[in-house]
Scaffold this motif. Structure first.
Motif, PDB file in Angstrom:
ATOM      1  N   PRO A  52       1.052  -0.667  -0.277  1.00 59.35           N
ATOM      2  CA  PRO A  52       0.276  -0.222  -0.380  1.00 59.35           C
ATOM      3  C   PRO A  52       1.249   0.802  -0.208  1.00 59.35           C
ATOM      4  CG  PRO A  52      -0.815  -1.487   1.546  1.00 59.35           C
ATOM      5  CD  PRO A  52       0.780  -2.195   0.891  1.00 59.35           C
ATOM      6  N   HIS A  53       0.603   2.243  -0.424  1.00 61.62           N
ATOM      7  CA  HIS A  53       0.972   3.457  -0.337  1.00 61.62           C
ATOM      8  C   HIS A  53       0.176   4.258  -0.312  1.00 61.62           C
ATOM      9  CE1 HIS A  53      -2.407   5.127  -3.413  1.00 61.62           C
ATOM     10  NE2 HIS A  53      -1.594   4.007  -4.101  1.00 61.62           N
ATOM     11  N   THR A  54      -0.659   4.261   0.641  1.00 62.86           N
ATOM     12  CA  THR A  54      -1.293   5.505   2.052  1.00 62.86           C
ATOM     13  C   THR A  54      -2.271   4.642   2.555  1.00 62.86           C
ATOM     14  OG1 THR A  54      -2.076   6.941   0.000  1.00 62.86           O
ATOM     15  CG2 THR A  54      -3.639   6.912   1.213  1.00 62.86           C
ATOM     16  N   TYR A  55      -2.306   4.652   3.709  1.00 64.37           N
ATOM     17  CA  TYR A  55      -3.844   4.107   5.384  1.00 64.37           C
ATOM     18  C   TYR A  55      -3.979   5.405   5.389  1.00 64.37           C
ATOM     19  CZ  TYR A  55       0.506   0.054   4.815  1.00 64.37           C
ATOM     20  OH  TYR A  55       1.021  -0.533   4.751  1.00 64.37           O
ATOM     21  N   HIS A  58       0.893   4.378   7.724  1.00 66.39           N
ATOM     22  CA  HIS A  58       1.254   3.316   8.029  1.00 66.39           C
ATOM     23  C   HIS A  58       0.845   3.169   9.930  1.00 66.39           C
ATOM     24  CE1 HIS A  58       3.115  -0.479   8.155  1.00 66.39           C
ATOM     25  NE2 HIS A  58       2.032  -1.121   7.839  1.00 66.39           N
ATOM     26  N   ASN A  80      -3.367   0.432  -1.565  1.00 65.68           N
ATOM     27  CA  ASN A  80      -2.575   0.582  -3.187  1.00 65.68           C
ATOM     28  C   ASN A  80      -2.896   0.674  -4.683  1.00 65.68           C
ATOM     29  OD1 ASN A  80      -4.148  -1.840  -4.557  1.00 65.68           O
ATOM     30  ND2 ASN A  80      -2.199  -3.246  -4.047  1.00 65.68           N
ATOM     31  N   THR A  81      -2.212   0.856  -5.471  1.00 69.42           N
ATOM     32  CA  THR A  81      -2.624   0.959  -7.691  1.00 69.42           C
ATOM     33  C   THR A  81      -3.189  -0.146  -7.757  1.00 69.42           C
ATOM     34  OG1 THR A  81      -0.975  -1.174  -7.913  1.00 69.42           O
ATOM     35  CG2 THR A  81      -0.706   1.554  -8.294  1.00 69.42           C
ATOM     36  N   HIS A 110      -8.198  -0.943  -2.776  1.00 66.08           N
ATOM     37  CA  HIS A 110      -8.751  -0.321  -1.412  1.00 66.08           C
ATOM     38  C   HIS A 110      -9.382  -0.899  -0.435  1.00 66.08           C
ATOM     39  CE1 HIS A 110     -11.607   1.100  -2.794  1.00 66.08           C
ATOM     40  NE2 HIS A 110     -12.147   1.742  -1.487  1.00 66.08           N
TER      41      HIS A 110
END
Length: 509
Positions: free
Chosen positions: A266-269, A283, A303-304, A307
């Motif tokens: 994941p790039h964002t949380y 994170h 992630n890309t 979610h």
């Protein structure tokens, strides 16, 4: 590719040069071809001759080595022993196709080779200037696997595996380490080489990520070559969860981490309350001044590919006991009832006492509802002037004292008067009942003393009217009915004083 398709390809090469363009003897062959030892090899060949308009009745094709040993002849007995039962002429000579197949290929079959055509009733010619050699290898190299750059879980994908070969009539067979739909295609290359490509179509899943994908090509003759690549399957976050300390004291801070399984990572949380209020991004998340009323918290991993949210997480908040203000003691006709409501986590040890702290009062009932504990104490009036309650757990303690209500003095006096009056009324009722019972008994006794006349006797049943002589020596001087005259008057008030006289009166009956 089928053998008929292969012939069409050879014919297409021949059509590139029209016979009308040249009337010389010429053959189109590669200078060399590559073959796999133990497999087969095909030397592609197209020939031309002068005078193509002349109708030929019969063609004979022959292949020679440079030393004039026959590699192929229509008459098998004329073929050199080194090539017996291993060569054949492919295609149709009338269509100028002179391709030669050698199967199986041996290390000694390197050549060079040349082709000779004999046209019945026309001419003969050996194409000395158009020789071809064979390069014999132990392997034609590993297959080349192509995998798309992006493979997503749940979306169908096609991967390919290709290998070069020199035997179009018997191309290699492919096998895959993954299940799916398989197809193949063979294309002719330069210098007598062919390229066959096998395609595998399947729908990948998360479990295919990092899995080895193997492609194996089996050539005619038994030789095998293979290649392997690792699948990189992308999928949205899965198994998203909030990880934190098992317990946290109220008022302190707690660190939480959002964990997940995904590819790519994941790039964002995002962190949310149960009301979808955004708390933070990242994170990890630190929650300060934790309260017992914080409610549930969940995180979202992105992630890309997509979610996913975690399940709502309720923090295990520890706090000291608190006895609620709703706790009270009440008074009614049955006595005193005291109720204490304690809120704590973990649950508290509860002690009740009156005037003497060393003597614990026994509670009537205790109920638990989540973090609330309800303790009920019931007693008669005057058991204590006050009730003390102490709740203790690992986080602290809390004590509350409740005053026990008492009846007012006027109420006590009224209660005494009412008790006396009730007692008097009760005694009077008992005396009246005794008098009634005695009266009824006297009435019954009076009725039992009434004389029985003859009429009374006659009304009795037959068995009762039978008489028996009391004195069998009766002389007639005695009065049979002497019982009709009473010497003494009947006294109603004292019936039992004359009991003997009554017995004599009725002795004759």
């Amino acid at each position: 590719m089928s053998f008929s398709c292969w012939l069409l390809c050879i014919s297409a090469l021949w059509l590139k040069v029209s016979p009308a363009e040249s009337e010389s003897w010429n053959a189109e062959v590669p200078q060399s071809v590559v073959g796999l030892e133990g497999s087969c090899v095909v030397i592609p060949c197209l020939f031309r001759y002068p005078g193509p308009t002349k109708q030929a009745s019969h063609f004979t094709g022959i292949w020679y080595t440079e030393s004039h040993d026959k590699v192929y002849d229509p008459t098998p007995s004329k073929i050199s022993s080194a090539f017996q039962h291993r060569t054949s002429l492919l295609g149709d000579l009338s269509q100028r196709n002179c391709s030669l197949k050698i199967n199986p290929l041996r290390r000694s079959d390197s050549g060079p080779f040349m082709f000779r055509i004999e046209i019945e009733d026309f001419n003969k010619y050996t194409y000395y200037q158009n020789k071809v050699s064979i390069t014999i290898n132990d392997s034609l190299g590993q297959p080349n696997i192509y995998i798309p750059e992006e493979i997503n879980s749940g979306k169908r994908v096609t991967v390919t595996c290709s290998v070069f070969h020199s035997c179009p009539s018997d191309p290699p067979n492919f096998t895959w380490s993954h299940k799916g739909t398989i197809s193949s295609q063979s294309l002719q290359q330069t210098n007598g080489q062919w390229k066959i490509t096998s395609s595998l179509s399947f729908t990948p899943s998360k479990t295919d990520n990092k899995k080895k994908l193997t492609c194996t090509a089996a050539f005619l003759g038994g030789k095998k070559v293979d290649s392997m690549k690792t699948l990189e399957v992308k999928y949205a976050p899965e198994n998203v969860a909030v990880i934190s300390e098992n317990s946290v004291a109220e008022g302190s801070s707690v660190n939480m981490t959002c964990s997940s399984d995904s590819n790519p990572a994941p790039h964002t949380y995002h962190w949310f309350t149960e009301a979808r209020t955004l708390l933070s991004e990242g994170h990890t998340f630190t929650l300060n001044n934790v309260s017992r009323h914080i409610g549930t918290i969940y995180c979202t991993a992105i992630n890309t590919v997509g979610h996913t949210n975690s399940s709502p997480t309720q923090l295990n908040v520890l706090y000291p006991p608190e006895i609620k203000t709703g706790s009270s003691c009440t008074l009614d006709t049955s006595g005193v009832t005291c109720i204490f409501v304690i809120d704590s986590h973990p649950a508290s040890e509860i002690k009740l006492w009156g005037a003497d702290p060393s003597t614990e009062l026994r509670r009537t009932n205790e109920e638990k509802h989540g973090t609330l504990t309800i303790v009920i104490l019931q007693g008669v009036l005057g058991f204590s002037d006050a009730v003390h309650c102490q709740a203790t757990n690992s986080q602290g303690n809390y004590t509350m004292t409740l005053k026990v209500p008492q009846y007012p003095e006027t109420y006590n006096s009224k209660l005494l008067y009412i008790s006396i009056a009730a007692t008097v009324v009760f005694v009077m009722i008992i005396g009246f009942l005794v008098w009634i019972i005695r009266r009824c008994r006297r009435t019954e006794a009076h009725l039992s003393l009434q004389p029985k006349t003859e009429t009374n006797v006659s009304n009795q049943s037959e068995p009762s009217r039978k008489c028996t002589d009391v004195n069998p020596c009766y002389d007639g001087s005695q009065h049979v009915y002497g019982n009709m005259a009473l010497e003494e008057p009947y006294e109603e008030e004292y019936p039992y004083d004359y009991a003997s006289e009554y017995e004599e009166t009725y002795a004759n009956v």
